[in-house]
Design an enzyme around this catalytic site. Structure first.
Site, short mmCIF file in Angstrom:
data_model
loop_
_atom_site.label_atom_id
_atom_site.label_comp_id
_atom_site.label_asym_id
_atom_site.label_seq_id
_atom_site.Cartn_x
_atom_site.Cartn_y
_atom_site.Cartn_z
N THR A 133 31.77 61.13 37.74
CA THR A 133 30.49 60.74 37.96
C THR A 133 29.60 61.25 38.49
O THR A 133 29.88 61.44 39.89
CB THR A 133 30.62 59.16 37.95
OG1 THR A 133 31.40 58.51 36.92
CG2 THR A 133 29.32 58.47 37.78
N GLY A 172 35.90 56.93 44.31
CA GLY A 172 36.77 56.49 44.94
C GLY A 172 37.57 57.46 45.95
O GLY A 172 38.12 58.29 45.42
N ARG A 305 42.56 17.75 40.66
CA ARG A 305 41.27 17.18 41.14
C ARG A 305 41.01 16.10 40.16
O ARG A 305 40.95 16.27 39.10
CB ARG A 305 40.37 18.28 40.88
CG ARG A 305 38.66 17.85 41.34
CD ARG A 305 38.53 17.64 42.60
NE ARG A 305 37.18 17.40 43.02
CZ ARG A 305 36.65 17.10 44.04
NH1 ARG A 305 37.53 16.64 45.12
NH2 ARG A 305 35.48 17.03 44.39
N GLU A 417 35.27 53.55 34.22
CA GLU A 417 36.18 53.77 33.21
C GLU A 417 35.19 53.86 31.83
O GLU A 417 36.05 53.64 30.61
CB GLU A 417 37.54 53.29 32.96
CG GLU A 417 38.56 53.68 34.02
CD GLU A 417 38.91 55.03 33.60
OE1 GLU A 417 38.88 55.48 32.39
OE2 GLU A 417 39.22 55.98 34.70
N ASP A 419 31.08 52.71 30.31
CA ASP A 419 30.40 51.38 30.20
C ASP A 419 30.73 50.61 28.66
O ASP A 419 30.98 51.30 27.75
CB ASP A 419 28.70 51.95 29.90
CG ASP A 419 28.01 50.61 29.48
OD1 ASP A 419 27.47 50.09 30.21
OD2 ASP A 419 27.74 50.47 28.22
#
Length: 636
Positions: A133, A172, A305, A417, A419
């Site tokens: 990218t 990354g 709850r 990976e 859009d």
């Protein structure tokens, strides 16, 4: 075994042993994200955690025996996805190292590259990144601006970032840990450009300092994935040896002559990308895994709850409110549906990637299926995790209850990976062109030009157990509006008819274009929402068929009966959400449409007593949920 055990066995699929191993081993590693750590501390911690994964065998499983691994891609994808139950930063870091970077080396390189890199990257002796990218181009990979120009005088490629928009971004590992990058760039030799290829480019020296010509920078804090060191890369005339071209699909000899086993540049490019499908499969599976954690937390909380009631001393459990059932149970049902679809996708991927001679048509079909499921799963995760957060009220907003972390970490999954809108467009392209071998790329003109000549030309292979699916559809009795909406054949028929109609009408719209490229683009652009709808309804049919086939494989009668109801809830809620289409196209009458909501509510009543069994069926150990609010009170 309990009902939840049987459910877990049914949806764990072929690699159930990997899931069971991961639940046990990963739970012992203290992997949950620690919000008290600094950015640098979190990054170092996740790198240390990666080292603990090596003995599990999951990293090596992703590589063929010939390349230096153990040759079990199904195990690799399943194992990476299981990390998402614990920490999505770890999942992404592992996916980049062993899936994307390692996958590029194995699938785009040849034996010399395998020998040089695979063993060391499995053992983390080499830390890599996947530099595709760019700031200016993400989904449109063919238009990347980074260049790799061959210099025959020195037999080197010169890697260069010619513009600010050519900067590699969001990568990354680029900010801190990666010492080597799998860098995608336009290959240029003898003054001719041959399209995007991948190159191994050293980035840092042993001390972590940028190498000459390489400039790295840090993306800093993000919306989530705090332990992933995303960064940017710029190259200023960086020279690398000719051998650093990953040359499985394109080679440059010493003199600079380019050659490739695939002459067509479009076909070559998409063949290259197709070999990297494992990352997309892993992202979809990981999104589903994170979603299952969120629904497990919210489901258990709703069984604890209490709020309001007929009197102050008779407060009612949240899960007993119809609206709460409406909020959670359909999402749980869709998660079951996606797990069955994911199991089937991984099995197909594994079969294809371990075959001696993979079928090119099946590879194209797998690419489309993976693209569509990734989009569907990640959008589902975004919706379901948000709903789970809201369903837990203020407690759901506390970091100690993990839902906000899951929300932040998975948000970007709809983007990386691929859009999601672009991915559904890819699915539609495959459907509309009948997988025509001439089509290459996502360009609108090509899509229009090769649109299916007739609706019957659309290739629509069934996902699983085709004879079972057809038998169920054929077993429908009576006129269309007399069909029982709880009947699986009726549901399958409605999904199939919708898909067929949407594809057929989209093809007709696209065929209106002439030969002029500008006119073709205008026609495509006007029909783009219709085209993307093709991909969406196709995947919904794929998922329903996979769920149906999964039920047939379930061996426990009680679990099978429960799964039938869960499947009907999935099908009817999808029909309910698209009721306007079914009514507008005379597939369901006005009178019949009114029964859809009542049937959904009947199924909610039927499934409510099984809420705990259903969330336990996801197989997320209670001790691994990481939600402090679940540590008090009991469940009902």
């Amino acid at each position: 075994m309990t009902l939840s055990d049987e459910l877990r066995i049914s949806i764990d699929g072929k690699w159930r042993h990997v899931r069971e191993q991961s639940r046990k081993e990963l739970a012992e590693m203290d992997l949950l994200f620690d919000h008290d750590l600094t950015l640098d501390e979190a990054r170092e911690r996740v790198l240390e955690q990666m080292k603990k994964l090596i003995p599990t065998g999951i990293p090596a499983a992703g590589f063929s025996v010939k390349a230096g691994g153990t040759g079990d891609p199904g195990m690799a994808v399943t194992g990476i996805s299981m990390l998402a139950q614990f920490d999505l930063s770890l999942m992404v870091k592992a996916g980049v190292q062993w899936g994307l970077f390692g996958g590029a080396i194995e699938n785009l390189g040849t034996q010399s590259h395998h020998d040089a890199y695979i063993k060391d990257l499995i053992n983390l002796d080499i830390l890599g990144c996947f530099a595709m990218t760019e700031t200016g181009h993400g989904s449109d990979v063919q238009s990347l601006e980074t260049t790799a120009t061959y210099d025959p005088a020195t037999q080197e490629f010169v890697i260069n970032s010619p513009t600010p928009s050519s900067r590699k971004d969001y990568i990354g590992g680029a900010a801190q840990h990666a010492t080597v990058g799998a860098v995608f760039a336009q290959l240029i030799t003898k003054g001719e450009q041959h399209g995007v290829h991948c190159f191994v480019v050293p980035l840092r020296d042993a001390t972590g300092k940028d190498l000459p010509g390489v400039t790295t920078s840090d993306d800093g804090h993000k919306g989530g994935l705090g332990a992933v060191d995303n960064g940017r890369l710029m190259f200023d005339q960086v020279r690398i040896p000719r051998e650093n071209l990953l040359n499985r699909y394109g080679q440059v000899d010493e003199g600079g002559t380019y050659s490739s086993p695939i002459d067509n540049s479009n076909r070559r490019f998409f063949t290259m990308l197709g070999t990297l499908i494992r990352g997309r499969v892993s992202v979809g599976g990981s999104a589903s895994a994170a979603c299952e954690v969120a629904l497990s937390i919210a489901g258990r909380y709703a069984l604890k709850r209490r709020q309001f009631g007929p009197s102050p001393d008779q407060e009612v459990l949240l899960m007993d409110y119809r609206m709460h059932q409406r909020r959670l149970l359909p999402l749980i049902a869709r998660s079951y549906a996606y797990r069955f679809a994911q199991n089937q996708l991984v099995a197909r991927m594994d079969s294809l990637q371990t075959a001696d001679h993979p079928d090119p048509l099946k590879a194209r079909e797998l690419e489309g299926r993976a693209a569509g499921l990734k989009a569907a799963q990640t959008w589902h995760a975004t919706e379901a995790i948000q709903e789970a957060r809201e369903a837990c009220g203020g407690a759901g907003y506390l970091a100690e209850n993990r839902l906000t972390t899951l929300k932040g970490d998975t948000d970007v999954f709809t983007t990386f990976e691929g859009d999601n809108h672009v991915l559904f467009q890819l699915v539609a392209k495959e459907l509309l062109t009948s997988y025509a071998s001439e089509v290459g790329g996502l360009d609108p003109v090509g899509l229009v030009k090769f649109a299916a000549a007739t609706a019957t030309d659309v290739v629509k292979e069934r996902t699983a157990a085709s004879q079972l699916i057809q038998r169920l559809i054929d077993a429908r009795s009576g006129k269309d509006d007399d069909h029982d909406l709880l009947d699986r054949g009726t549901q399958l028929g409605l999904f199939e008819e919708r898909e067929q109609h949407v594809i057929e009408t989209a093809a007709r719209r696209l065929r209106r274009a002439g030969k002029d490229p500008e006119q073709a683009f205008a026609v495509f652009n006007a029909a783009q929402d219709h085209v993307i709808r093709c991909g969406r309804v196709h995947i919904q049919r794929v998922v329903l068929e996979a769920f149906t086939a999964g039920i047939a494989r379930c061996e426990d009668p009680e679990a099978q009966d429960l799964l039938r109801d869960v499947c009907s809830l999935y099908a009817l809620t999808e029909i309910e959400s698209d009721l306007a289409w079914f009514m507008g196209h005379n597939r369901i009458s006005d009178a019949r449409a009114k029964t859809v909501t009542s049937l959904v509510n009947d199924l909610l009543d039927k499934l409510r007593p099984h809420t705990l069994a259903l969330v336990e069926g996801f197989g997320v150990p209670e001790s691994s949920l990481g939600a402090e609010m679940l540590l008090t009170e009991g469940q009902s």
